[in-house]
Design a protein around this motif. Structure first.
Motif, PDB file in Angstrom:
ATOM      1  N   SER A   1       8.213   5.210  12.206  1.00 56.36           N
ATOM      2  CA  SER A   1       7.386   6.304  11.729  1.00 56.36           C
ATOM      3  C   SER A   1       7.176   7.288  12.877  1.00 56.36           C
ATOM      4  O   SER A   1       7.353   6.946  14.048  1.00 56.36           O
ATOM      5  N   GLU A   2       6.785   8.510  12.562  1.00 56.01           N
ATOM      6  CA  GLU A   2       6.673   9.561  13.566  1.00 56.01           C
ATOM      7  C   GLU A   2       5.646   9.226  14.649  1.00 56.01           C
ATOM      8  O   GLU A   2       5.770   9.666  15.792  1.00 56.01           O
ATOM      9  N   HIS A   3       4.641   8.437  14.301  1.00 58.81           N
ATOM     10  CA  HIS A   3       3.576   8.147  15.260  1.00 58.81           C
ATOM     11  C   HIS A   3       3.967   7.087  16.276  1.00 58.81           C
ATOM     12  O   HIS A   3       3.280   6.900  17.283  1.00 58.81           O
ATOM     13  N   LEU A   4       5.067   6.379  16.075  1.00 54.10           N
ATOM     14  CA  LEU A   4       5.354   5.157  16.826  1.00 54.10           C
ATOM     15  C   LEU A   4       6.007   5.450  18.178  1.00 54.10           C
ATOM     16  O   LEU A   4       7.025   6.140  18.258  1.00 54.10           O
ATOM     17  N   SER A   5       5.440   4.876  19.231  1.00 53.37           N
ATOM     18  CA  SER A   5       6.037   4.956  20.562  1.00 53.37           C
ATOM     19  C   SER A   5       6.993   3.781  20.758  1.00 53.37           C
ATOM     20  O   SER A   5       6.999   2.818  19.984  1.00 53.37           O
ATOM     21  N   VAL A   6       7.803   3.861  21.815  1.00 50.22           N
ATOM     22  CA  VAL A   6       8.739   2.778  22.108  1.00 50.22           C
ATOM     23  C   VAL A   6       7.985   1.482  22.383  1.00 50.22           C
ATOM     24  O   VAL A   6       8.350   0.409  21.871  1.00 50.22           O
ATOM     25  N   PHE A   7       6.931   1.539  23.178  1.00 50.74           N
ATOM     26  CA  PHE A   7       6.170   0.339  23.502  1.00 50.74           C
ATOM     27  C   PHE A   7       5.539  -0.272  22.265  1.00 50.74           C
ATOM     28  O   PHE A   7       5.583  -1.492  22.057  1.00 50.74           O
ATOM     29  N   ASN A   8       4.945   0.566  21.421  1.00 52.19           N
ATOM     30  CA  ASN A   8       4.319   0.058  20.207  1.00 52.19           C
ATOM     31  C   ASN A   8       5.368  -0.512  19.251  1.00 52.19           C
ATOM     32  O   ASN A   8       5.125  -1.487  18.549  1.00 52.19           O
ATOM     33  N   GLY A   9       6.566   0.102  19.215  1.00 50.66           N
ATOM     34  CA  GLY A   9       7.643  -0.432  18.387  1.00 50.66           C
ATOM     35  C   GLY A   9       8.084  -1.806  18.847  1.00 50.66           C
ATOM     36  O   GLY A   9       8.331  -2.705  18.031  1.00 50.66           O
ATOM     37  N   LEU A  10       8.148  -1.996  20.174  1.00 48.88           N
ATOM     38  CA  LEU A  10       8.513  -3.301  20.719  1.00 48.88           C
ATOM     39  C   LEU A  10       7.441  -4.344  20.412  1.00 48.88           C
ATOM     40  O   LEU A  10       7.743  -5.451  19.951  1.00 48.88           O
ATOM     41  N   SER A  11       6.183  -3.970  20.652  1.00 44.59           N
ATOM     42  CA  SER A  11       5.099  -4.921  20.390  1.00 44.59           C
ATOM     43  C   SER A  11       4.999  -5.244  18.904  1.00 44.59           C
ATOM     44  O   SER A  11       4.687  -6.384  18.528  1.00 44.59           O
ATOM     45  N   ASP A  12       5.272  -4.257  18.052  1.00 44.66           N
ATOM     46  CA  ASP A  12       5.262  -4.474  16.605  1.00 44.66           C
ATOM     47  C   ASP A  12       6.225  -5.589  16.226  1.00 44.66           C
ATOM     48  O   ASP A  12       5.877  -6.505  15.466  1.00 44.66           O
ATOM     49  N   GLN A  13       7.443  -5.532  16.763  1.00 45.47           N
ATOM     50  CA  GLN A  13       8.446  -6.520  16.408  1.00 45.47           C
ATOM     51  C   GLN A  13       8.168  -7.888  17.016  1.00 45.47           C
ATOM     52  O   GLN A  13       8.430  -8.913  16.400  1.00 45.47           O
TER      53      GLN A  13
END
Length: 257
Positions: A150-162
């Motif tokens: 999603s547009e709001h997602l940073s690389v770090f948050n994307g990694l932590s999400d997964q």
């Protein structure tokens, strides 16, 4: 000379090689997972939400896992996910060589499933996008096959999400199959884990679509790169996070997913 009966043909084609048997089982299970799961996404996107919604996609992926698991559980344990196979290797329930066979079969199965979805919806894709395969924009179609942020997602948050989503998935799987922890009946384990996947989708699908499966995300991504979407599809690849959430420990029998 009489034609071979179905039973005779099955006996001739049967193999006792465990690597071949498990590889073919994982290939077919992951193919079904992608065909039904990504097929549901394609139906939703290409119909402009007329033939599906986010909830229907979550339900489809949950039951796609269940269907794939029932297909191959009796042969391979129905991992359907390199993260699960890696966990089983770390738990010393499979050899490194067998883990690599599972990895290869799962990636080929997901790649083939993506190709079948592409063939199934080829005309609809052309009508929707005019044959212009794009990763971003109002008529982007790459998201049918792989997960994008999603547009709001940073690389770090994307990694932590997964990491969080995959770890939560593994904890639930190990609990479902743990004989010392009120495990689900073996015949119902694929169904229960399908419900777990549905739960992950309903609670953690907003950021980047909960791939939680390196093969499910990377293999269709590679297919889209080859099919005309180009190298832009690799701008966001969520394989590392999905692999990092696999360091759980537990006991029990085969693991299904």
């Amino acid at each position: 000379m009489y034609p071979l009966s179905l039973k005779s043909l099955k006996m001739k084609l049967r193999t006792n090689n465990q690597y071949v048997r498990c590889g073919l089982a994982e290939f077919l299970g992951t193919l079904i997972l992608i065909l039904f799961g990504c097929g549901a996404v394609a139906q939703m996107e290409l119909s402009g939400l007329a033939k599906g919604q986010f909830l229907s996609v979550n339900i489809a992926f949950g039951f796609a896992v269940t269907a794939g698991a029932y297909i191959c559980a009796g042969v391979s344990g129905a991992h359907l996910n390199p993260a699960v196979s890696l966990s089983m290797y770390l738990l010393q329930r499979m050899t490194c060589r067998m883990m690599l066979v599972y990895f290869l079969a799962q990636f080929i199965g997901c790649f083939t499933g993506a190709a079948l979805v592409f063939a199934l919806y080829f005309d609809a894709l052309h009508v929707y996008s005019g044959g212009n395969w794009t990763v971003s924009g109002t008529q982007a179609t790459a998201g049918i096959f792989a997960s994008y942020p999603s547009e709001h997602l940073s690389v770090f948050n994307g990694l932590s999400d997964q990491v969080i989503a995959t770890a939560a998935l593994m904890v639930c799987i190990l609990a479902v199959v743990d004989e010392a922890n009120n495990a689900a009946p073996r015949g119902l384990q694929p169904f229960v884990i399908g419900l777990v996947v549905l739960l992950v989708g309903l609670s953690m699908g907003f950021n980047c679509g909960y791939p939680i499966n390196p093969a499910r995300d990377l293999a269709p991504r590679i297919f889209t790169a080859m099919a005309g979407w180009g190298l832009e599809v690799f701008r966001w690849a969520l394989v590392v996070g999905a692999s990092a959430g696999t360091n759980g420990r537990g006991s029990g029998g085969d693991v299904y997913l």
